[in-house]
Design an enzyme around this catalytic site. Structure first.
Site, PDB file in Angstrom:
ATOM      1  N   SER A   1       0.825  -1.212   0.000  1.00 14.66           N
ATOM      2  CA  SER A   1       0.000   0.000   0.000  1.00 14.66           C
ATOM      3  C   SER A   1       0.858   1.260   0.000  1.00 14.66           C
ATOM      4  CB  SER A   1      -0.926   0.005   1.212  1.00 14.66           C
ATOM      5  OG  SER A   1      -1.865  -1.041   1.102  1.00 14.66           O
TER       6      SER A   1
HETATM    7  N1  SAM Z   1      -1.035  -4.638   3.867  1.00 13.81           N
HETATM    8  C1  SAM Z   1      -0.248  -4.974   2.701  1.00 13.81           C
HETATM    9  C2  SAM Z   1       1.153  -4.454   2.783  1.00 13.81           C
HETATM   10  O1  SAM Z   1       1.473  -3.721   3.723  1.00 13.81           O
HETATM   11  O2  SAM Z   1       1.951  -4.811   1.892  1.00 13.81           O
HETATM   12  C3  SAM Z   1      -0.894  -4.592   1.405  1.00 13.81           C
HETATM   13  C4  SAM Z   1      -2.107  -5.376   1.111  1.00 13.81           C
HETATM   14  S1  SAM Z   1      -2.569  -5.486  -0.579  1.00 13.81           S
HETATM   15  C5  SAM Z   1      -3.174  -3.855  -0.913  1.00 13.81           C
HETATM   16  C6  SAM Z   1      -4.043  -6.477  -0.361  1.00 13.81           C
HETATM   17  C7  SAM Z   1      -3.764  -7.904  -0.016  1.00 13.81           C
HETATM   18  O3  SAM Z   1      -4.990  -8.525   0.359  1.00 13.81           O
HETATM   19  C8  SAM Z   1      -3.199  -8.728  -1.159  1.00 13.81           C
HETATM   20  O4  SAM Z   1      -1.963  -9.275  -0.807  1.00 13.81           O
HETATM   21  C9  SAM Z   1      -4.256  -9.820  -1.376  1.00 13.81           C
HETATM   22  O5  SAM Z   1      -3.728 -11.066  -1.761  1.00 13.81           O
HETATM   23  C10 SAM Z   1      -4.900  -9.881  -0.003  1.00 13.81           C
HETATM   24  N2  SAM Z   1      -6.219 -10.483   0.047  1.00 13.81           N
HETATM   25  C11 SAM Z   1      -7.257 -10.361  -0.827  1.00 13.81           C
HETATM   26  N3  SAM Z   1      -8.305 -11.095  -0.405  1.00 13.81           N
HETATM   27  C12 SAM Z   1      -7.925 -11.682   0.765  1.00 13.81           C
HETATM   28  C13 SAM Z   1      -8.569 -12.550   1.694  1.00 13.81           C
HETATM   29  N4  SAM Z   1      -9.831 -12.975   1.528  1.00 13.81           N
HETATM   30  N5  SAM Z   1      -7.877 -12.939   2.779  1.00 13.81           N
HETATM   31  C14 SAM Z   1      -6.611 -12.541   2.981  1.00 13.81           C
HETATM   32  N6  SAM Z   1      -5.945 -11.726   2.135  1.00 13.81           N
HETATM   33  C15 SAM Z   1      -6.605 -11.288   1.046  1.00 13.81           C
END
Ligand code: SAM
Length: 244
Positions: free
Chosen positions: A76
């Site tokens: 992010s």
């Molecule tokens: N917080 C992260 C960082 O600091 O790098 C960035 C997160 S990224 C914007 C969103 C993440 O949510 C992705 O890695 C994606 O694979 C994950 N994601 C999507 N659906 C999900 C779910 N149902 N459970 C867990 N993770 C999920």
């Protein structure tokens, strides 16, 4: 919002240079946009964002944007990490659940403030890498779990705060049920996978929640039982915009 500072700083692996870039990032991208919580600002000053990026993009670590981390996902934007953590209204020592570990960066920032962090990532390769990065930095009070975070992690509930770093069509009932009374859930929500509102739900009673709209945002989809069944066809590849 306008980007501040150089978009492509010179390539450097020098820790002092990264520290100076981090100070500028906090001043120009985060304080300048109104984040004031000293716990959040201190945490953002301390966590080396470059450590959570693939080698080839480390020189972009303090850019004012999300960046690709592989598997069609993103780390992010620094400002959105700070704004979402500030919205959790942490005082220190809390138990926090994060959904969407991604690179592990936001979990590392949370770990500077909260007492226990559980972060869930759907994609196994990202969960493994996030766990390895956090371990290499000596951050011990974050547990990284692989699975569908839309259903939460009931084993450690209730949580004082829950932050969801991916966007769903509605706040998952499982996450609402795992929030402590008085706890806050911060999450992007919208019926359109290309645009969402950042919401804060505060649990005011067993069946009562106060809902506040904080900002317009655009996040990658929360894919799971209580999120989207799959990304929309035109969402193939990373969704880059987060703050709007
Ligand atoms: N917080 C992260 C960082 O600091 O790098 C960035 C997160 S990224 C914007 C969103 C993440 O949510 C992705 O890695 C994606 O694979 C994950 N994601 C999507 N659906 C999900 C779910 N149902 N459970 C867990 N993770 C999920």
């Amino acid at each position: 919002m306008a980007a501040s500072g150089s978009r492509h700083p010179p390539i450097s692996n020098d820790a002092t240079d990264f520290a100076a870039q981090r100070e500028r990032m906090v001043a120009q991208q985060i304080v300048a946009r109104g984040v004031r919580d000293p716990l959040v600002l201190d945490a953002m000053r301390q966590v080396p964002r470059e450590a959570f990026l693939p080698e080839r993009t480390r020189d972009l670590a303090y850019d004012d944007s999300p960046l690709p981390i592989g598997c069609d996902q993103t780390i992010s934007q620094p400002y959105i990490v700070a704004a979402m953590i500030e919205a959790l209204q942490l005082k220190g020592g809390e138990r926090v659940l994060e959904i969407g570990a991604g690179s592990g960066y936001a979990a590392a920032v949370l770990a500077r403030i909260a007492g226990e962090i559980i972060t869930i990532e759907r994609i196994g390769a990202l969960a493994d890498r996030a766990a390895a990065t956090l371990a290499a930095l000596g951050i011990g009070h974050v547990q990284v779990r692989q699975g569908d975070g839309s259903r939460g992690w009931p084993q450690r509930a209730p949580y004082d705060a829950i932050v969801v770093a991916a966007a769903g069509p509605h706040p998952p009932e499982s996450l609402k049920a795992q929030l402590a009374i008085g706890g806050r859930l911060v999450m992007p929500v919208g019926a359109d996978q290309r645009a969402q509102k950042l919401l804060r739900l505060t649990r005011t009673g067993a069946d009562d929640f106060r809902c506040e709209q904080l900002a317009d945002v655009r996040f990658v989809p929360l894919v799971g039982d209580e999120g989207w069944a799959s990304p929309a066809p035109d969402q193939a590849g990373p969704t880059i915009a987060e703050s709007k």
